[in-house]
Design an enzyme around this catalytic site. Sequence first.
Site, PDB file in Angstrom:
ATOM      1  N   HIS A 173      39.337  39.977  38.411  1.00  0.00           N
ATOM      2  CA  HIS A 173      38.622  38.688  38.492  1.00  0.00           C
ATOM      3  C   HIS A 173      39.431  37.536  37.891  1.00  0.00           C
ATOM      4  CE1 HIS A 173      34.261  40.051  39.517  1.00  0.00           C
ATOM      5  NE2 HIS A 173      35.172  40.746  40.152  1.00  0.00           N
ATOM      6  N   HIS A 201      34.757  46.062  49.710  1.00  0.00           N
ATOM      7  CA  HIS A 201      34.226  44.729  50.008  1.00  0.00           C
ATOM      8  C   HIS A 201      35.319  43.725  50.342  1.00  0.00           C
ATOM      9  CE1 HIS A 201      34.830  42.877  45.912  1.00  0.00           C
ATOM     10  NE2 HIS A 201      34.625  44.084  45.476  1.00  0.00           N
ATOM     11  N   GLU A 210      29.654  41.493  47.984  1.00  0.00           N
ATOM     12  CA  GLU A 210      29.544  42.467  46.877  1.00  0.00           C
ATOM     13  C   GLU A 210      29.492  41.751  45.548  1.00  0.00           C
ATOM     14  OE1 GLU A 210      31.074  45.271  43.732  1.00  0.00           O
ATOM     15  OE2 GLU A 210      31.812  43.310  44.324  1.00  0.00           O
ATOM     16  N   GLU A 211      30.318  40.703  45.427  1.00  0.00           N
ATOM     17  CA  GLU A 211      30.474  40.035  44.129  1.00  0.00           C
ATOM     18  C   GLU A 211      29.217  39.276  43.697  1.00  0.00           C
ATOM     19  OE1 GLU A 211      32.817  40.595  42.198  1.00  0.00           O
ATOM     20  OE2 GLU A 211      34.628  41.077  43.335  1.00  0.00           O
TER      21      GLU A 211
HETATM   22 ZN   LIG Z   1      35.167  44.718  43.564  1.00  0.00          ZN
END
Ligand SMILES: [Zn+2]
Length: 337
Positions: A303, A60, A194-195
Site C-alpha cells: 500500500h 484483485h 477488493e480494497e
Molecule cells: Zn490485495
Amino acid sequence: MLKTLVELWGVSGYEKQVSDYIVEQVKDYADEIVRDAIGNLIVLKKGNGENKKRIMAAAHMDEIGLSIVKITNEGFLKVKQMGGVSAHCSFMNRVIFRNGVVGTVAAYAKPEDYKSNQIDKLYIDIGASSKEEAEKLVSVGDCAMFEGPYQELAGRNVMAKAFDDRSACYIQIEALKKMGTPYHDVYFVFTVQEEVGLRGSTTAAERVKPDLGIAVDITGSFDVPGDEHGNAVLGKGAAIKVNDASVICDEDMVNQMIECAKQHNVAYQLDVLAGGGTDAGAINKSNQGVKAVGISIPTRYGHSPNSIINLDDVQACIDLLSYYAQSPLKIVTEEIF
Ligand SMILES: [Zn+2]
C-alpha cells in the site's frame, strides 16, 4: 507483462483498463470468459475429472487511490481515500488521474502532527490557481492513483506501485497458461473493489458457487528493521496462507497445498498475517460456507507507491497455483451423518 500490469491505471471501481488487458492475455487459454455487471472478470478452465468440483482462484485488479470530494476556490483538491491509504505514505507523492492530469499530495498539517490517519488533512495540488481552472481538468469524484514506476533492484527484487494485487493477476495469468487440463473446473477470477471491502469477490462467489476458494494476494514481508511480527520474508518462496484477519484457512486444504509444494519442489513458507484481509474472507463466508485457502506474495511496504517483491517468489506462486489447482484435490464439502 508484470511491468505493464502494475503500471496500468486501476483505482477501485475503475478497473476496466486492467480488465481489458487481462482479456487479451488469457483469451487463447480459456474455455469461457465473462465480465459480470460490476466488472469482475471470470475466466474458466474446464476440468475433466469424473467427480469434478469448482475451484475459484481470486486476484484483485483494483489498487488504492484518492477520490476528489471538493475543489477549493484556490484550485486545490480535497480528497477521501479509496481503500487502505496511509496519510503518511501519501504525503509528497505524485498522483495521476485517469485522464493524465498529474499532481502531488500535500497536507494542511505537517505529517508528524497527525494524530491518526487523517486523510481529510490531505489535498492534491495540480498547479491550478482557481476552482475554474481546476474544473477544466478534473471533477468531484474523479480518482487519482499513486505513481510508482516498475524498477529492478538488487538481486531478484523489483519495486513498483500496485504489486497489490497485479502481481497476483500476473500469477493467475501465468498459472492458467502453464496448466494442463485440470481435474476440477478452475475459475480464475480477477476481482474488482477488493480494497474497499472485498466487494467483487463477494458477488463473484455467488455466481461461481465454488467448492474451494484460493485468494492470491500479497502479504507482509517481515524482514525489515522494526517489523518482525510475521513469518513471510522476501525470497523464501510462495507463502501458504494459514490465516489472516479475514479468514482461517481450511486445514485439510492447507495441508494438501503443503504436500503439493513438496511434491513439485516449489519453495514455500507459511503465512500468518495479524491484520489485513483478502478475497479468501469473502469467498469463505459465501454460499453457506466455502473452504478457502490462500497463496501470498511476500511484499515490503505494501500500500505504498514503492512496494518491493521478489521475482523468484512470484515464480514459486505461479508454480504452486498451477500444480495445486490442476490436481485432483480431495475437497470434502459436506458430510451427512
Ligand atoms: Zn490485495
